[in-house]
Write a protein that holds these residues in place. Structure first.
Motif, PDB file in Angstrom:
ATOM      1  N   TYR A  32       0.843  -1.189   0.000  1.00 53.70           N
ATOM      2  CA  TYR A  32       0.000   0.000   0.000  1.00 53.70           C
ATOM      3  C   TYR A  32       0.877   1.237   0.000  1.00 53.70           C
ATOM      4  O   TYR A  32       2.083   1.176   0.258  1.00 53.70           O
ATOM      5  CB  TYR A  32      -0.950   0.011   1.203  1.00 53.70           C
ATOM      6  CG  TYR A  32      -0.265  -0.109   2.536  1.00 53.70           C
ATOM      7  CD1 TYR A  32      -0.135  -1.350   3.153  1.00 53.70           C
ATOM      8  CD2 TYR A  32       0.244   1.007   3.188  1.00 53.70           C
ATOM      9  CE1 TYR A  32       0.495  -1.472   4.370  1.00 53.70           C
ATOM     10  CE2 TYR A  32       0.872   0.889   4.408  1.00 53.70           C
ATOM     11  CZ  TYR A  32       0.994  -0.353   4.988  1.00 53.70           C
ATOM     12  OH  TYR A  32       1.627  -0.478   6.202  1.00 53.70           O
ATOM     13  N   GLN A  34       0.683   5.566   1.038  1.00 50.60           N
ATOM     14  CA  GLN A  34      -0.077   6.592   1.765  1.00 50.60           C
ATOM     15  C   GLN A  34       0.383   7.980   1.343  1.00 50.60           C
ATOM     16  O   GLN A  34       1.539   8.173   0.940  1.00 50.60           O
ATOM     17  CB  GLN A  34       0.142   6.430   3.278  1.00 50.60           C
ATOM     18  CG  GLN A  34      -0.290   5.084   3.814  1.00 50.60           C
ATOM     19  CD  GLN A  34      -0.148   4.998   5.318  1.00 50.60           C
ATOM     20  OE1 GLN A  34      -0.157   6.005   6.010  1.00 50.60           O
ATOM     21  NE2 GLN A  34      -0.047   3.796   5.828  1.00 50.60           N
ATOM     22  N   ASP A  93       5.491   1.044   2.581  1.00 51.95           N
ATOM     23  CA  ASP A  93       6.138   0.071   3.463  1.00 51.95           C
ATOM     24  C   ASP A  93       7.199  -0.648   2.636  1.00 51.95           C
ATOM     25  O   ASP A  93       6.910  -1.380   1.716  1.00 51.95           O
ATOM     26  CB  ASP A  93       5.128  -0.923   4.045  1.00 51.95           C
ATOM     27  CG  ASP A  93       4.406  -1.721   2.976  1.00 51.95           C
ATOM     28  OD1 ASP A  93       4.080  -2.893   3.218  1.00 51.95           O
ATOM     29  OD2 ASP A  93       4.164  -1.166   1.889  1.00 51.95           O
ATOM     30  N   ARG A  97      11.694  -3.170   6.381  1.00 53.54           N
ATOM     31  CA  ARG A  97      11.490  -2.051   7.306  1.00 53.54           C
ATOM     32  C   ARG A  97      10.057  -2.108   7.808  1.00 53.54           C
ATOM     33  O   ARG A  97       9.128  -2.068   7.017  1.00 53.54           O
ATOM     34  CB  ARG A  97      11.763  -0.748   6.548  1.00 53.54           C
ATOM     35  CG  ARG A  97      11.390   0.525   7.222  1.00 53.54           C
ATOM     36  CD  ARG A  97      12.210   0.785   8.475  1.00 53.54           C
ATOM     37  NE  ARG A  97      13.643   0.680   8.312  1.00 53.54           N
ATOM     38  CZ  ARG A  97      14.410   1.587   7.728  1.00 53.54           C
ATOM     39  NH1 ARG A  97      13.880   2.653   7.189  1.00 53.54           N
ATOM     40  NH2 ARG A  97      15.699   1.421   7.667  1.00 53.54           N
ATOM     41  N   ARG A  98       9.879  -2.226   9.087  1.00 58.63           N
ATOM     42  CA  ARG A  98       8.534  -2.368   9.629  1.00 58.63           C
ATOM     43  C   ARG A  98       7.816  -1.025   9.725  1.00 58.63           C
ATOM     44  O   ARG A  98       6.624  -0.969   9.891  1.00 58.63           O
ATOM     45  CB  ARG A  98       8.604  -3.056  10.988  1.00 58.63           C
ATOM     46  CG  ARG A  98       9.031  -4.523  10.854  1.00 58.63           C
ATOM     47  CD  ARG A  98       9.603  -5.053  12.142  1.00 58.63           C
ATOM     48  NE  ARG A  98       8.591  -5.158  13.174  1.00 58.63           N
ATOM     49  CZ  ARG A  98       8.867  -5.538  14.418  1.00 58.63           C
ATOM     50  NH1 ARG A  98      10.112  -5.802  14.768  1.00 58.63           N
ATOM     51  NH2 ARG A  98       7.912  -5.621  15.309  1.00 58.63           N
ATOM     52  N   ALA A  99       8.556   0.038   9.646  1.00 62.86           N
ATOM     53  CA  ALA A  99       7.930   1.359   9.638  1.00 62.86           C
ATOM     54  C   ALA A  99       7.832   1.848   8.198  1.00 62.86           C
ATOM     55  O   ALA A  99       8.422   1.279   7.301  1.00 62.86           O
ATOM     56  CB  ALA A  99       8.763   2.335  10.461  1.00 62.86           C
ATOM     57  N   LEU A 100       7.074   2.914   7.982  1.00 64.94           N
ATOM     58  CA  LEU A 100       6.938   3.487   6.660  1.00 64.94           C
ATOM     59  C   LEU A 100       8.214   4.202   6.251  1.00 64.94           C
ATOM     60  O   LEU A 100       8.960   4.704   7.090  1.00 64.94           O
ATOM     61  CB  LEU A 100       5.786   4.486   6.619  1.00 64.94           C
ATOM     62  CG  LEU A 100       4.374   3.924   6.761  1.00 64.94           C
ATOM     63  CD1 LEU A 100       3.375   5.064   6.877  1.00 64.94           C
ATOM     64  CD2 LEU A 100       4.037   3.028   5.588  1.00 64.94           C
ATOM     65  N   PHE A 102       9.272   7.431   3.932  1.00 63.90           N
ATOM     66  CA  PHE A 102       8.656   8.616   3.345  1.00 63.90           C
ATOM     67  C   PHE A 102       9.504   9.179   2.223  1.00 63.90           C
ATOM     68  O   PHE A 102      10.745   9.152   2.276  1.00 63.90           O
ATOM     69  CB  PHE A 102       8.485   9.702   4.416  1.00 63.90           C
ATOM     70  CG  PHE A 102       7.348   9.450   5.364  1.00 63.90           C
ATOM     71  CD1 PHE A 102       7.495   8.577   6.434  1.00 63.90           C
ATOM     72  CD2 PHE A 102       6.127  10.086   5.196  1.00 63.90           C
ATOM     73  CE1 PHE A 102       6.453   8.336   7.307  1.00 63.90           C
ATOM     74  CE2 PHE A 102       5.076   9.855   6.066  1.00 63.90           C
ATOM     75  CZ  PHE A 102       5.238   8.977   7.118  1.00 63.90           C
ATOM     76  N   GLY A 103       8.815   9.735   1.211  1.00 68.37           N
ATOM     77  CA  GLY A 103       9.494  10.547   0.229  1.00 68.37           C
ATOM     78  C   GLY A 103       9.829  11.899   0.837  1.00 68.37           C
ATOM     79  O   GLY A 103       9.389  12.228   1.949  1.00 68.37           O
ATOM     80  N   SER A 104      10.586  12.690   0.100  1.00 70.92           N
ATOM     81  CA  SER A 104      11.025  13.987   0.628  1.00 70.92           C
ATOM     82  C   SER A 104       9.953  15.063   0.500  1.00 70.92           C
ATOM     83  O   SER A 104      10.094  16.143   1.058  1.00 70.92           O
ATOM     84  CB  SER A 104      12.299  14.442  -0.068  1.00 70.92           C
ATOM     85  OG  SER A 104      12.087  14.494  -1.460  1.00 70.92           O
TER      86      SER A 104
ATOM     87  N   TYR B  33       6.860   5.488  16.662  1.00 72.31           N
ATOM     88  CA  TYR B  33       7.969   5.734  15.749  1.00 72.31           C
ATOM     89  C   TYR B  33       8.634   7.069  16.084  1.00 72.31           C
ATOM     90  O   TYR B  33       7.967   8.011  16.473  1.00 72.31           O
ATOM     91  CB  TYR B  33       7.468   5.838  14.303  1.00 72.31           C
ATOM     92  CG  TYR B  33       6.486   4.778  13.881  1.00 72.31           C
ATOM     93  CD1 TYR B  33       5.143   4.877  14.239  1.00 72.31           C
ATOM     94  CD2 TYR B  33       6.888   3.697  13.107  1.00 72.31           C
ATOM     95  CE1 TYR B  33       4.226   3.914  13.848  1.00 72.31           C
ATOM     96  CE2 TYR B  33       5.978   2.734  12.705  1.00 72.31           C
ATOM     97  CZ  TYR B  33       4.653   2.847  13.077  1.00 72.31           C
ATOM     98  OH  TYR B  33       3.753   1.889  12.683  1.00 72.31           O
ATOM     99  N   GLY B  42      12.997  15.403   3.803  1.00 72.10           N
ATOM    100  CA  GLY B  42      11.955  14.452   4.163  1.00 72.10           C
ATOM    101  C   GLY B  42      12.191  13.870   5.541  1.00 72.10           C
ATOM    102  O   GLY B  42      13.101  14.274   6.263  1.00 72.10           O
ATOM    103  N   TYR B  48      11.584   2.254  15.788  1.00 75.08           N
ATOM    104  CA  TYR B  48      10.188   1.827  15.787  1.00 75.08           C
ATOM    105  C   TYR B  48       9.964   0.832  16.915  1.00 75.08           C
ATOM    106  O   TYR B  48      10.724  -0.105  17.082  1.00 75.08           O
ATOM    107  CB  TYR B  48       9.881   1.196  14.425  1.00 75.08           C
ATOM    108  CG  TYR B  48       8.682   0.299  14.342  1.00 75.08           C
ATOM    109  CD1 TYR B  48       8.843  -1.051  14.017  1.00 75.08           C
ATOM    110  CD2 TYR B  48       7.403   0.787  14.518  1.00 75.08           C
ATOM    111  CE1 TYR B  48       7.746  -1.884  13.897  1.00 75.08           C
ATOM    112  CE2 TYR B  48       6.307  -0.045  14.397  1.00 75.08           C
ATOM    113  CZ  TYR B  48       6.480  -1.377  14.079  1.00 75.08           C
ATOM    114  OH  TYR B  48       5.387  -2.200  13.962  1.00 75.08           O
ATOM    115  N   ASP B 103      -0.792   0.619   9.133  1.00 78.21           N
ATOM    116  CA  ASP B 103       0.314   1.442   9.600  1.00 78.21           C
ATOM    117  C   ASP B 103       0.097   2.939   9.391  1.00 78.21           C
ATOM    118  O   ASP B 103       1.044   3.680   9.273  1.00 78.21           O
ATOM    119  CB  ASP B 103       1.603   1.013   8.901  1.00 78.21           C
ATOM    120  CG  ASP B 103       2.822   1.282   9.749  1.00 78.21           C
ATOM    121  OD1 ASP B 103       2.689   1.248  10.975  1.00 78.21           O
ATOM    122  OD2 ASP B 103       3.885   1.538   9.186  1.00 78.21           O
ATOM    123  N   GLN B 105      -0.092   6.510  10.342  1.00 76.79           N
ATOM    124  CA  GLN B 105       0.603   7.091  11.482  1.00 76.79           C
ATOM    125  C   GLN B 105       0.032   8.450  11.849  1.00 76.79           C
ATOM    126  O   GLN B 105      -0.323   9.250  10.986  1.00 76.79           O
ATOM    127  CB  GLN B 105       2.086   7.198  11.162  1.00 76.79           C
ATOM    128  CG  GLN B 105       2.685   5.812  10.926  1.00 76.79           C
ATOM    129  CD  GLN B 105       4.158   5.844  10.656  1.00 76.79           C
ATOM    130  OE1 GLN B 105       4.835   6.826  10.934  1.00 76.79           O
ATOM    131  NE2 GLN B 105       4.668   4.755  10.117  1.00 76.79           N
TER     132      GLN B 105
END
Lengths: 112, 116
Positions: A32, A34, A93, A97-100, A102-104, B33, B42, B48, B103, B105
């Motif tokens: 997915y 976001q 995801d 890596r269990r966390a997201l 992010f792009g800049s 997190y 970014g 985490y 997830d 956040q």
């Protein structure tokens, strides 16, 4: 390596027009994706989530598309308003890596 | 409050000093997190926590950085012997449930750290 790319240049558009922001990723197939909005001096705020088996998702004036073949997501704001001016971040995801990740972000400026 | 809170909102410190940044997640959120955001950049993932599992520390930039989460709720990020390159906004986020979830956040307002 896995990468997320958003246009680092600011996008300037006139009020009432449709803003389109791009998020490209490489070397991964996320389950997915976001989109978040971030205003200066504040933390990001969640806007929309789209899953890999969904082509399009809408919420009010917002629309997100997800093309897993092109490895790209487009974020549209229709009938844009000056209040939509902010930085927009996409997040995925990533493998391992269990966390997201992010792009800049891309900064949007809507001119009245 | 209903949201994620962080304290302090601003912290100015001298190079070489230790700092502690605090995060109070949304009640009931099992995932927490920490990210770092430098000016115009970014979000850089730091660490985490998910429930009682071992934390994912893969994003910590050096051994000067550490974090703990007590009782599955409040978290503290500690930076020892601060350096000027540590200056950034430190953001905390929490999430209801990573496993089987999506997830999404919820972010706090951040702590702006300035190392002189």
């Amino acid at each position: 390596s896995q990468k997320i790319e958003q246009n680092s240049e600011a996008l300037n558009i006139q009020e009432g027009k449709t803003a389109t922001l791009t998020c490209n990723y490489t070397n991964y197939s996320p389950a997915y994706l976001q989109w978040y909005r971030q205003d200066p001096g504040r933390g990001p705020v969640f806007l929309l989530l789209i899953r890999e088996n969904e082509k399009e998702k809408r919420k009010e004036r917002l629309k997100v598309t997800f093309d897993t073949t092109l490895k790209q997501s487009l974020f549209h704001i229709t009938a844009s308003q000056p209040a939509d001016s902010a930085t927009y971040l996409c997040a995925l995801d990533m493998t391992g890596r269990r966390a997201l990740t992010f792009g800049s972000g891309t900064r949007l400026q809507v001119q009245p | 409050g209903a949201g994620v809170s962080q304290s302090p909102s601003n912290k100015v410190t001298e190079k070489g000093k230790d700092v502690e940044l605090r995060c109070d997640p949304i009640s009931g959120h099992t995932a927490l997190y920490w990210y770092r955001q430098s000016l115009g950049q970014g979000l850089e993932f730091l660490i985490y926590f998910q429930g009682n599992s071992a934390p994912d520390k893969s994003g910590l930039p050096s051994d000067r950085f550490s974090a703990e989460r007590t009782g599955g709720s409040v978290s503290t990020l500690t930076i020892q012997r601060t350096q000027q390159e540590d200056s950034a906004v430190y953001l905390c986020a929490s999430s209801p449930d990573r496993w089987g979830g999506t997830d999404t956040q919820y972010f706090g307002p951040g702590t702006r750290l300035t190392v002189l």
